[in-house]
Design a protein around this motif. Structure first.
Motif, short mmCIF file in Angstrom:
data_model
loop_
_atom_site.label_atom_id
_atom_site.label_comp_id
_atom_site.label_asym_id
_atom_site.label_seq_id
_atom_site.Cartn_x
_atom_site.Cartn_y
_atom_site.Cartn_z
N ASN A 121 0.80 -1.23 0.00
CA ASN A 121 0.00 0.00 0.00
C ASN A 121 0.83 1.28 0.00
O ASN A 121 0.27 2.36 -0.09
CB ASN A 121 -0.93 0.03 1.23
N PHE A 122 2.14 1.18 0.12
CA PHE A 122 2.97 2.37 0.25
C PHE A 122 3.79 2.60 -1.02
O PHE A 122 4.15 1.66 -1.73
CB PHE A 122 3.92 2.25 1.45
N SER A 123 4.07 3.88 -1.28
CA SER A 123 4.86 4.23 -2.45
C SER A 123 6.28 3.70 -2.35
O SER A 123 6.88 3.69 -1.28
CB SER A 123 4.91 5.76 -2.60
N ARG A 124 6.82 3.32 -3.48
CA ARG A 124 8.20 2.87 -3.53
C ARG A 124 9.17 4.00 -3.19
O ARG A 124 10.34 3.77 -2.90
CB ARG A 124 8.52 2.31 -4.92
N LEU A 125 8.68 5.26 -3.20
CA LEU A 125 9.52 6.39 -2.81
C LEU A 125 9.79 6.38 -1.30
O LEU A 125 10.80 6.92 -0.85
CB LEU A 125 8.87 7.71 -3.20
N LEU A 126 8.88 5.79 -0.54
CA LEU A 126 9.08 5.67 0.91
C LEU A 126 10.12 4.60 1.21
O LEU A 126 11.08 4.83 1.95
CB LEU A 126 7.75 5.34 1.59
N ILE A 127 9.91 3.43 0.64
CA ILE A 127 10.85 2.31 0.72
C ILE A 127 10.38 1.30 -0.31
O ILE A 127 9.18 1.10 -0.51
CB ILE A 127 10.90 1.70 2.15
N ASP B 78 20.08 -3.42 -0.20
CA ASP B 78 20.21 -2.86 -1.53
C ASP B 78 20.34 -1.33 -1.45
O ASP B 78 19.56 -0.69 -0.74
CB ASP B 78 18.97 -3.23 -2.37
N PRO B 79 21.30 -0.73 -2.15
CA PRO B 79 21.47 0.72 -2.08
C PRO B 79 20.29 1.51 -2.64
O PRO B 79 20.15 2.70 -2.36
CB PRO B 79 22.75 0.98 -2.90
N THR B 80 19.41 0.86 -3.44
CA THR B 80 18.23 1.54 -3.98
C THR B 80 16.98 1.27 -3.16
O THR B 80 15.87 1.56 -3.61
CB THR B 80 17.99 1.14 -5.45
N LEU C 61 17.64 9.87 -5.13
CA LEU C 61 17.54 10.38 -6.50
C LEU C 61 16.94 9.28 -7.36
O LEU C 61 17.41 8.14 -7.32
CB LEU C 61 18.93 10.77 -7.02
N TYR C 62 15.89 9.64 -8.12
CA TYR C 62 15.23 8.62 -8.93
C TYR C 62 14.81 9.24 -10.26
O TYR C 62 13.97 10.13 -10.30
CB TYR C 62 14.03 8.05 -8.18
N ASP C 63 15.38 8.73 -11.34
CA ASP C 63 15.07 9.16 -12.69
C ASP C 63 15.01 10.69 -12.80
O ASP C 63 14.05 11.26 -13.32
CB ASP C 63 13.74 8.54 -13.16
N GLY C 64 16.04 11.34 -12.31
CA GLY C 64 16.17 12.78 -12.43
C GLY C 64 15.53 13.59 -11.33
O GLY C 64 15.69 14.82 -11.29
N SER C 65 14.79 12.95 -10.43
CA SER C 65 14.12 13.67 -9.35
C SER C 65 14.81 13.41 -8.01
O SER C 65 15.04 12.26 -7.64
CB SER C 65 12.65 13.24 -9.24
N ARG D 76 19.24 -10.08 -6.13
CA ARG D 76 19.37 -10.71 -4.83
C ARG D 76 18.58 -9.94 -3.77
O ARG D 76 18.71 -8.73 -3.63
CB ARG D 76 20.83 -10.79 -4.42
N GLY D 77 17.77 -10.69 -3.01
CA GLY D 77 17.02 -10.09 -1.92
C GLY D 77 15.68 -9.50 -2.31
O GLY D 77 14.95 -9.02 -1.44
N ASP D 78 15.33 -9.50 -3.62
CA ASP D 78 14.03 -8.95 -4.00
C ASP D 78 12.91 -9.91 -3.62
O ASP D 78 13.14 -10.96 -3.01
CB ASP D 78 14.01 -8.60 -5.49
N THR D 79 11.69 -9.56 -3.96
CA THR D 79 10.53 -10.35 -3.53
C THR D 79 10.58 -11.79 -4.05
O THR D 79 10.32 -12.74 -3.31
CB THR D 79 9.23 -9.67 -3.97
N MET D 80 10.90 -11.96 -5.32
CA MET D 80 10.97 -13.30 -5.88
C MET D 80 12.10 -14.11 -5.24
O MET D 80 11.94 -15.31 -4.98
CB MET D 80 11.16 -13.24 -7.40
#
Length: 265
Positions: A75-81, A89-91, A96-100, A201-205
């Protein structure tokens, strides 16, 4: 973007666990809890892909309804986490995300990082793990997990030709037939680990499928194709019989370890 005084980090869509199928949507929404305001960003940034996967929530909901399958949505934006990243993961929390530039994410204290992990990221993954475990218990066999995402038509000035992409690491059981069946429609260009590589590595899948040996696939759909109700309905209708056919295969419901291109499990 909506605001709720009581912010739930995930949503469960109930379905028939006996089907042996779980749908996931990591980047379903662009919402933020009230205490985070807008992270210092103007409203138009929350219309962009940096905040959520446009159209993915609606495709997931329609697919769940058509197939009678359970789903878990963040339910939360990926900008939060970002729930589709490993904790190291550093991201995970972008500055900074796609210029913003995201002012609310810089500077980031260790305490605030841990708070976001504990309050949003980990509860979502706990819910995903619990849903997968409940389906496993109900059927007595390994569940099939499909994660729904979307991608931008253009990235860094480069047009992306694919209508959809299937991301996977080393377990091909669901990915190969998903690619093959989508590609039967000659009007569709299907990416095999395009526009992203599925070995993360470490993602949901990785966390819920690769380590456990459960068959899985992540589908990315181009956002201009699912930007309205007609588009999301068309893709849900396209995917439902394909996912049903894959889910009916015996090898899909066996626990098998394939490892990972990212290194030892």
């Amino acid at each position: 973007m909506t605001r709720n005084t009581l912010f739930a980090p995930f949503e469960i869509i109930e379905g028939d666990r006996g089907r042996g199928l779980v749908l996931l949507c990591d980047h379903a929404r662009r919402d933020l809890p009230q205490e985070y305001g807008d992270l210092g960003l103007p409203p138009e940034e929350f219309e962009r892909h940096i905040a959520y996967d446009i159209g993915a929530e609606q495709v997931t909901r329609k697919l769940a309804a058509m197939m009678g399958a359970p789903a878990v949505l963040a339910n939360f934006s990926r900008l939060l986490i970002d729930p589709n990243r490993g904790e190291d993961d550093p991201t995970l929390i972008r500055q900074l995300y796609d210029g913003s530039v995201i002012p609310g994410n810089y500077p980031m204290s260790a305490e605030e990082r841990e708070r976001r992990l504990d309050t949003f990221y980990r509860p979502y993954h706990d819910a995903v793990g619990a849903m997968i475990a409940s389906v496993h218990k109900e059927t007595g066999t390994a569940p099939f997990i499909l994660s729904v995402h979307s991608f931008t038509p253009v990235m860094q000035g480069r047009a992306r030709p694919w209508h959809a992409g299937v991301l996977w690491d080393m377990d091909h059981r669901a990915a190969w037939p998903l690619i093959e069946m989508l590609a039967e429609d000659k009007a569709i260009i299907v990416g095999d680990n395009e526009p992203y590589d599925g070995a993360l590595r470490g993602d949901t899948m990785y966390k819920h499928c690769i380590v456990s040996g459960f068959a899985h696939a992540l589908i990315e759909i181009r956002q201009d194709l699912i930007g309205d109700d007609a588009g999301t309905s068309a893709w849900a209708n396209r995917l439902a019989p394909i996912v049903d056919a894959i889910n009916s295969r015996a090898d899909i419901h066996e626990v098998k370890q394939f490892g990972s291109r990212t290194g030892p499990l």
